[in-house]
Scaffold this motif. Structure first.
Motif, mmCIF file in Angstrom:
data_model
loop_
_atom_site.group_PDB
_atom_site.id
_atom_site.type_symbol
_atom_site.label_atom_id
_atom_site.label_comp_id
_atom_site.label_asym_id
_atom_site.label_seq_id
_atom_site.Cartn_x
_atom_site.Cartn_y
_atom_site.Cartn_z
ATOM 1 N N ALA A 27 -6.320 3.089 -1.922
ATOM 2 C CA ALA A 27 -5.043 2.939 -1.221
ATOM 3 C C ALA A 27 -5.019 3.779 0.050
ATOM 4 O O ALA A 27 -4.506 3.348 1.090
ATOM 5 C CB ALA A 27 -3.887 3.345 -2.145
ATOM 6 N N ARG A 63 -7.250 1.943 2.683
ATOM 7 C CA ARG A 63 -6.593 0.746 3.207
ATOM 8 C C ARG A 63 -5.401 1.125 4.080
ATOM 9 O O ARG A 63 -5.201 0.564 5.167
ATOM 10 C CB ARG A 63 -6.116 -0.136 2.045
ATOM 11 C CG ARG A 63 -7.230 -0.756 1.216
ATOM 12 C CD ARG A 63 -6.643 -1.678 0.155
ATOM 13 N NE ARG A 63 -7.640 -2.016 -0.862
ATOM 14 C CZ ARG A 63 -7.493 -1.818 -2.158
ATOM 15 N NH1 ARG A 63 -6.393 -1.247 -2.622
ATOM 16 N NH2 ARG A 63 -8.441 -2.170 -3.004
ATOM 17 N N GLY A 64 -4.617 2.058 3.584
ATOM 18 C CA GLY A 64 -3.431 2.475 4.333
ATOM 19 C C GLY A 64 -3.780 3.059 5.683
ATOM 20 O O GLY A 64 -3.142 2.752 6.690
ATOM 21 N N ALA A 115 2.189 1.887 -3.339
ATOM 22 C CA ALA A 115 1.139 2.418 -4.215
ATOM 23 C C ALA A 115 0.906 3.896 -3.952
ATOM 24 O O ALA A 115 0.744 4.689 -4.879
ATOM 25 C CB ALA A 115 -0.155 1.637 -4.015
ATOM 26 N N LEU A 116 0.890 4.257 -2.696
ATOM 27 C CA LEU A 116 0.667 5.660 -2.338
ATOM 28 C C LEU A 116 1.767 6.552 -2.894
ATOM 29 O O LEU A 116 1.510 7.641 -3.409
ATOM 30 C CB LEU A 116 0.610 5.804 -0.815
ATOM 31 C CG LEU A 116 -0.669 5.323 -0.131
ATOM 32 C CD1 LEU A 116 -0.464 5.296 1.378
ATOM 33 C CD2 LEU A 116 -1.827 6.226 -0.481
ATOM 34 N N LYS A 121 0.699 12.749 1.047
ATOM 35 C CA LYS A 121 -0.396 12.988 0.108
ATOM 36 C C LYS A 121 -1.390 14.014 0.659
ATOM 37 O O LYS A 121 -2.439 14.251 0.058
ATOM 38 C CB LYS A 121 -1.124 11.679 -0.204
ATOM 39 C CG LYS A 121 -0.250 10.641 -0.904
ATOM 40 C CD LYS A 121 0.279 11.157 -2.232
ATOM 41 C CE LYS A 121 1.157 10.128 -2.920
ATOM 42 N NZ LYS A 121 1.721 10.648 -4.200
ATOM 43 N N ILE A 129 0.833 -1.203 0.000
ATOM 44 C CA ILE A 129 0.000 0.000 0.000
ATOM 45 C C ILE A 129 0.867 1.253 0.000
ATOM 46 O O ILE A 129 0.599 2.220 -0.706
ATOM 47 C CB ILE A 129 -0.943 -0.003 1.208
ATOM 48 C CG1 ILE A 129 -1.994 -1.116 1.044
ATOM 49 C CG2 ILE A 129 -1.632 1.345 1.378
ATOM 50 C CD1 ILE A 129 -2.906 -1.282 2.218
ATOM 51 N N LEU A 176 3.557 4.179 7.107
ATOM 52 C CA LEU A 176 2.260 4.353 6.453
ATOM 53 C C LEU A 176 1.724 5.758 6.674
ATOM 54 O O LEU A 176 1.251 6.407 5.735
ATOM 55 C CB LEU A 176 1.272 3.320 6.968
ATOM 56 C CG LEU A 176 1.335 1.936 6.318
ATOM 57 C CD1 LEU A 176 0.471 0.945 7.078
ATOM 58 C CD2 LEU A 176 0.915 2.004 4.860
ATOM 59 N N GLU A 229 -7.992 4.124 -7.583
ATOM 60 C CA GLU A 229 -6.953 3.340 -6.918
ATOM 61 C C GLU A 229 -6.308 4.143 -5.796
ATOM 62 O O GLU A 229 -5.959 3.601 -4.747
ATOM 63 C CB GLU A 229 -5.893 2.908 -7.941
ATOM 64 C CG GLU A 229 -6.365 1.863 -8.936
ATOM 65 C CD GLU A 229 -6.790 0.568 -8.252
ATOM 66 O OE1 GLU A 229 -6.159 0.191 -7.246
ATOM 67 O OE2 GLU A 229 -7.750 -0.054 -8.723
ATOM 68 N N PHE A 230 -6.173 5.436 -6.030
ATOM 69 C CA PHE A 230 -5.579 6.309 -5.010
ATOM 70 C C PHE A 230 -6.460 6.363 -3.765
ATOM 71 O O PHE A 230 -5.987 6.221 -2.637
ATOM 72 C CB PHE A 230 -5.394 7.705 -5.599
ATOM 73 C CG PHE A 230 -4.797 8.706 -4.630
ATOM 74 C CD1 PHE A 230 -3.496 8.581 -4.210
ATOM 75 C CD2 PHE A 230 -5.559 9.772 -4.155
ATOM 76 C CE1 PHE A 230 -2.940 9.497 -3.328
ATOM 77 C CE2 PHE A 230 -5.017 10.687 -3.283
ATOM 78 C CZ PHE A 230 -3.697 10.549 -2.871
#
Length: 268
Positions: free
Chosen positions: A52, A55-56, A20-21, A82, A17, A75, A48-49
């Motif tokens: 993520a 989930r993160g 991905a971030l 972001k 994750i 995390l 998807e962002f």
């Protein structure tokens, strides 16, 4: 075995994750990420962002609550990069308290500030304390601290309302202080509920709310919320109740509980 498997899964998923971030470059307003509005149209990369992020944050929060700070820190760091205010706040707390990282009050302040700008009430509360005490490279600024608590209180943040009310009482502004403490008490802040009982007992409340029965009700509310001192106050109050007041005490307490539920939009 199940616990070990869950931890194994978490240890495998978290880095994925985080990667991905860091890889996704979509710019999505933070408010949109936190929104439950399903009407907004997202392209695949944006979707998807958002997934993520969710989930993160879930995994980071679980790790934080389980005191697995080495798992939570990267995390939160990725999420904060972001612009997610919840991650900025949590990361700030980790730097302030030294949870899985060396204490760094300057970094904590720099994380609380953007989270505060995005409207995070928890960040407002702690940033106010930094201003009061001149921590994290910030100059001591009592008025700014009060302003932040007032802003968070207006957003129904109980700890800020209680802190602001207590500060106002110490400044001699009893009416304003009482109203803020009362707000916190209605927002189910246990210490504020206990303080309401004390204020009423010593006659520092507005005249129309000065009664042993009301003080007893707030002490009972605090006791129900885990404040043992509520029992001590009740023992002091009971000898001062008339026979009629003793008969009405239970009804008064139930009436207060109903008012608190109504205030918080809960079913009666």
């Amino acid at each position: 075995m199940e616990i070990l498997m869950n931890r194994y899964k978490t240890s495998r998923i978290a880095p994925m994750i985080m990667a991905a971030l860091l890889a996704i470059t979509s710019v999505i307003p933070v408010a949109a990420m936190a929104s439950d509005d399903q009407s907004a149209q997202l392209d695949k990369e944006s979707l998807e962002f958002v997934l993520a992020i969710k989930r993160g944050l879930r995994i980071a929060n679980e790790a934080y609550e389980n005191k697995e700070y080495a798992e939570a820190f990267p995390l939160y760091e990725a999420l904060a990069s972001k612009g997610l205010d919840l991650a900025e706040f949590k990361l700030g707390r980790m730097y302030e308290l030294g949870l899985g990282v060396k204490v760094d009050l300057n970094k904590a302040a720099r994380l609380y500030e953007p989270a505060t700008e995005k409207g995070n009430v928890e960040a407002m509360f702690y940033l106010a304390r930094f201003h009061f005490n001149g921590l994290g490279g910030l100059k001591e600024d009592f008025r700014e601290g009060l302003r932040l608590w007032y802003r968070a209180s207006n957003l129904d943040h109980a700890p800020s309302a209680y802190a602001l009310g207590s500060a106002m009482m110490k400044m001699g502004k009893k009416d304003l202080g009482y109203e803020q403490i009362k707000l916190a008490a209605y927002l189910k802040h246990p210490e504020a509920q206990l303080e309401m009982a004390k204020i009423i007992m010593v006659g520092d409340s507005p005249k129309n709310e000065s009664s042993w029965v009301l003080a007893n009700s707030w002490a009972l509310a605090a006791l129900m919320n885990g404040i043992d001192e509520g029992k001590e106050l009740i023992e002091l109050i009971e000898p001062n109740l008339s026979n009629d007041e003793k008969k009405s005490a239970a009804r008064a307490f139930l009436s207060l509980l109903r008012s608190i539920k109504k205030f918080n939009g809960e079913e009666l």
